[in-house]
Design a protein around this motif. Structure first.
Motif, mmCIF file in Angstrom:
data_model
loop_
_atom_site.group_PDB
_atom_site.id
_atom_site.type_symbol
_atom_site.label_atom_id
_atom_site.label_comp_id
_atom_site.label_asym_id
_atom_site.label_seq_id
_atom_site.Cartn_x
_atom_site.Cartn_y
_atom_site.Cartn_z
ATOM 1 N N UNK A 5 32.838 7.997 105.085
ATOM 2 C CA UNK A 5 32.051 7.361 106.143
ATOM 3 C C UNK A 5 32.966 6.610 107.102
ATOM 4 N N UNK A 6 33.961 5.916 106.561
ATOM 5 C CA UNK A 6 34.902 5.182 107.405
ATOM 6 C C UNK A 6 35.664 6.131 108.324
ATOM 7 N N UNK A 7 36.147 7.242 107.786
ATOM 8 C CA UNK A 7 36.905 8.177 108.624
ATOM 9 C C UNK A 7 36.007 8.793 109.683
ATOM 10 N N UNK A 8 34.748 9.067 109.353
ATOM 11 C CA UNK A 8 33.826 9.603 110.355
ATOM 12 C C UNK A 8 33.583 8.609 111.479
ATOM 13 N N UNK A 9 33.461 7.331 111.136
ATOM 14 C CA UNK A 9 33.296 6.296 112.154
ATOM 15 C C UNK A 9 34.540 6.207 113.023
ATOM 16 N N UNK A 10 35.733 6.271 112.400
ATOM 17 C CA UNK A 10 36.985 6.231 113.157
ATOM 18 C C UNK A 10 37.074 7.422 114.098
ATOM 19 N N UNK A 41 50.983 7.868 97.923
ATOM 20 C CA UNK A 41 49.703 8.128 97.278
ATOM 21 C C UNK A 41 48.835 6.893 97.331
ATOM 22 N N UNK A 42 47.670 6.962 96.714
ATOM 23 C CA UNK A 42 46.746 5.841 96.742
ATOM 24 C C UNK A 42 47.101 4.756 95.726
ATOM 25 N N UNK A 115 45.896 19.147 106.828
ATOM 26 C CA UNK A 115 45.603 17.846 106.221
ATOM 27 C C UNK A 115 44.477 17.163 106.980
ATOM 28 N N UNK A 116 43.243 17.432 106.586
ATOM 29 C CA UNK A 116 42.088 16.959 107.332
ATOM 30 C C UNK A 116 41.056 16.350 106.406
ATOM 31 N N UNK A 117 40.296 15.434 106.945
ATOM 32 C CA UNK A 117 39.211 14.828 106.180
ATOM 33 C C UNK A 117 37.941 15.652 106.228
ATOM 34 N N UNK A 118 37.839 16.557 107.171
ATOM 35 C CA UNK A 118 36.649 17.383 107.298
ATOM 36 C C UNK A 118 36.724 18.605 106.405
ATOM 37 N N UNK A 119 35.622 18.947 105.781
ATOM 38 C CA UNK A 119 35.559 20.119 104.924
ATOM 39 C C UNK A 119 35.751 21.363 105.770
ATOM 40 N N UNK A 120 36.721 22.162 105.445
ATOM 41 C CA UNK A 120 37.073 23.389 106.158
ATOM 42 C C UNK A 120 37.320 23.147 107.641
ATOM 43 N N UNK A 121 37.853 21.992 107.974
ATOM 44 C CA UNK A 121 38.168 21.669 109.360
ATOM 45 C C UNK A 121 39.462 22.349 109.776
ATOM 46 N N UNK A 122 39.537 22.765 111.013
ATOM 47 C CA UNK A 122 40.752 23.359 111.560
ATOM 48 C C UNK A 122 41.545 22.340 112.366
ATOM 49 N N UNK A 136 50.118 10.644 109.629
ATOM 50 C CA UNK A 136 48.901 11.403 109.355
ATOM 51 C C UNK A 136 47.744 10.460 109.058
ATOM 52 N N UNK A 137 46.538 10.859 109.435
ATOM 53 C CA UNK A 137 45.331 10.084 109.104
ATOM 54 C C UNK A 137 44.654 10.611 107.840
ATOM 55 N N UNK A 138 45.245 11.602 107.199
ATOM 56 C CA UNK A 138 44.674 12.237 106.022
ATOM 57 C C UNK A 138 44.435 11.251 104.882
ATOM 58 N N UNK A 139 45.254 10.200 104.778
ATOM 59 C CA UNK A 139 45.117 9.246 103.684
ATOM 60 C C UNK A 139 43.827 8.431 103.762
ATOM 61 N N UNK A 140 43.143 8.463 104.908
ATOM 62 C CA UNK A 140 41.879 7.741 105.033
ATOM 63 C C UNK A 140 40.789 8.360 104.166
ATOM 64 N N UNK A 141 40.999 9.583 103.716
ATOM 65 C CA UNK A 141 39.995 10.244 102.868
ATOM 66 C C UNK A 141 40.662 10.821 101.618
ATOM 67 N N UNK A 142 41.506 10.015 101.004
ATOM 68 C CA UNK A 142 42.140 10.317 99.720
ATOM 69 C C UNK A 142 43.240 11.371 99.764
#
Length: 151
Positions: A5-10, A41-42, A115-122, A136-142
């Motif tokens: 949810x946070x990454x979607x808001x960002x 890592x986290x 490296x994306x937070x969206x499912x099957x995102x290009x 990278x912003x990938x760490x915002x979603x694990x």
């Protein structure tokens, strides 16, 4: 779920509060080879550099608004191609408006190295920090935290 949810808001704020900066695409400061130099890592203390990282990776950012991403992991090499655009987002600092420059990498095809937070995102989103590193912003979603420097 909270991180998604946070990454979607960002991402929504990036699209709603940004301006495209086409003149940046030809900026020599950003074009060239960017090499992965640090992976985190986290968990606290999970920071890796050099050959200790799970993979080696580069972005080649071309002046014609195309890119090549290459990942080497063991004996396997994966290459992804696509186009990119720049945006700037204004963030209120303590005394002035700070601009953060984002680069949006749009891949031509689905690929395991996106490296994306969206499912099957290009699409991947990275930003340039004040130390001239590409982050990278990938760490915002694990995903892992990835840091690149220009070579």
């Amino acid at each position: 779920m909270k991180k998604i949810i946070i990454i979607l808001v960002v991402l929504a704020s990036i699209y709603s509060c940004t301006k495209e900066t086409d003149d940046m695409a030809g900026n020599m400061e950003y074009t060239g080879k960017w090499e992965l130099v640090k992976m985190t890592g986290s968990l606290e203390g999970s920071e890796y550099t050099g050959l200790d990282m799970d993979w080696q990776e580069t972005y080649i950012i071309n002046e014609d608004e195309t890119f090549t991403k290459t990942r080497v992991r063991g004996d396997s090499t994966i290459v992804a191609l696509g186009t990119y655009t720049f945006t700037e987002e204004g963030l209120m600092g303590e005394s002035e408006l700070d601009l953060i420059t984002y680069i949006e990498f749009s891949h031509n095809t689905d690929n395991a190295i996106i490296g994306s937070c969206g499912f099957q995102s290009l699409t991947e989103y990275l930003y340039f920090n004040s130390n001239n590193k590409l982050i990278s912003t990938w760490n915002a979603c694990d995903g892992p935290g990835l840091e690149y420097i220009k070579k």
